[in-house]
Design an enzyme around this catalytic site. Structure first.
Site, mmCIF file in Angstrom:
data_model
loop_
_atom_site.group_PDB
_atom_site.id
_atom_site.type_symbol
_atom_site.label_atom_id
_atom_site.label_comp_id
_atom_site.label_asym_id
_atom_site.label_seq_id
_atom_site.Cartn_x
_atom_site.Cartn_y
_atom_site.Cartn_z
ATOM 1 C CB THR A 20 67.167 63.999 -48.700
ATOM 2 O OG1 THR A 20 68.475 64.327 -48.189
ATOM 3 C CG2 THR A 20 66.871 62.536 -48.425
ATOM 4 N N GLY A 21 67.893 66.148 -51.570
ATOM 5 C CA GLY A 21 67.993 67.561 -51.923
ATOM 6 C C GLY A 21 66.740 68.027 -52.638
ATOM 7 C CB ILE A 23 66.593 66.596 -57.725
ATOM 8 C CG1 ILE A 23 67.099 67.730 -58.623
ATOM 9 C CG2 ILE A 23 66.149 65.421 -58.566
ATOM 10 C CD1 ILE A 23 68.248 67.342 -59.512
ATOM 11 C CB CYS A 135 67.323 70.586 -65.916
ATOM 12 S SG CYS A 135 68.713 71.686 -65.577
ATOM 13 C CG ASN A 275 66.146 74.169 -62.480
ATOM 14 O OD1 ASN A 275 65.207 74.852 -62.043
ATOM 15 N ND2 ASN A 275 67.229 73.945 -61.770
#
Length: 303
Positions: A20-21, A23, A135, A275
């Site tokens: 859940t960050g 990304i 990335c 990224n």
């Protein structure tokens, strides 16, 4: 109804996001726009995490039980995007592959088959654990692969610059793995052994856009050839990551220099966080390719 409770009959495959960050939250937004994927859960390990709260507010099922929530789901998910950490990915593979799940790994774990959509899309169907490399790998490998197919290259150097605000906790924990995985991918997809990768995390204000600078040494490089190869590779990447732009491309005395910049669509992440945008766009494209193949074999027509 197909096996494992898949939504294939409805023209979609069930998907979940683990993490859940930054990304994970951008992935969620991209999956929700997909006509081939049905987002069934976002799982983390901290009920108070802002990403989990924002996801719940959108009506998406959430859990703070991490991988166990996915394992215990009533029906196994067809696709799981792992946006946690490199160290945790092997455990996730061990728990989810027996359930028939396709894993798409956004950590630099080097555990599964490395996938660059413009280079080896055909490998998607044949492997169950797919690594999206990094990335920097997603931004550089399409360009480097194109050049090395046409020219002998003796040395490659890649310098990636990201804004500090676009780097989450999981990525910061995996900086060494990021460099090693990106180097391994460049070697694997170009055949060049002498490769060096560096990562700069910029504290500049306003935040710096995501940039990747590539230097190549080779005896037969020409401006005309390299420019054409880079332009073609960039067009292919822009088909799924629209903010991919070539800022510089030059050849001088056996040395080619190519610089690319990626901006995000500005959805749930800022525009400078290219990224995140490029690796997530590539990951969703990979999942949609898998879904198209699965849906085709299940007899589901195109929508």
């Amino acid at each position: 109804m197909t096996h494992n409770g898949s939504r294939a009959a409805a023209g979609r495959l069930s998907a979940a996001v683990l993490g859940t960050g930054l990304i994970g939250i951008d992935l969620m937004a991209k999956i929700m726009r997909s006509d081939r994927l049905d987002l069934g859960m976002v799982a983390g390990r901290d009920a108070s995490a802002p990403g989990l709260r924002r996801t719940a507010a959108l009506g998406v099922p959430v859990s703070d039980r991490g991988i166990e929530a996915l394992v215990d789901a009533e029906h196994p998910f067809d696709v799981v995007f792992d946006a946690t950490s490199a160290a945790a990915h092997a455990q996730h593979v061990a728990k989810l592959l027996p359930l028939g799940t396709k894993l798409i790994d956004l950590t630099p774990s080097r555990n599964g088959r490395m996938i660059i959509p413009t280079v080896n899309r055909a490998d998607i169907a044949a492997h169950r654990d797919l690594s999206m490399v990094s990335c920097g790998g997603q931004a550089s490998v399409p360009v480097l692969h194109a050049i090395t197919r046409a020219h002998r290259i003796d040395y490659i150097e890649v310098v990636t610059t990201c804004a500090t605000r676009s780097i989450g906790r999981g990525t910061r924990m995996n900086l060494d793995e990021y460099v090693e995985t990106t180097q391994e991918a460049i070697r694997a997809f170009t055949g060049v052994r002498n490769v060096k990768v560096m990562l700069n995390i910029s504290p500049a204000r306003p935040p710096a856009s995501f940039r990747v600078a590539m230097s190549l040494l080779g005896p037969d490089l020409t401006t005309e050839s390299v420019s054409a190869l880079v332009a073609e590779a960039a067009d292919e990447v822009r088909s799924y990551a629209g903010g991919f732009q070539v800022n510089a491309c030059s050849v001088n005395d056996g040395k080619a220099f190519v610089s690319v910049e990626v901006t995000s669509s500005g959805d749930r992440i800022p525009r400078y966080a290219g990224n995140l945008d490029i690796i997530n766009s590539a990951a969703v494209l990979v999942a949609e390719n898998y879904a198209a193949e699965r849906l085709s074999t299940a007899g589901v027509g195109e929508s």
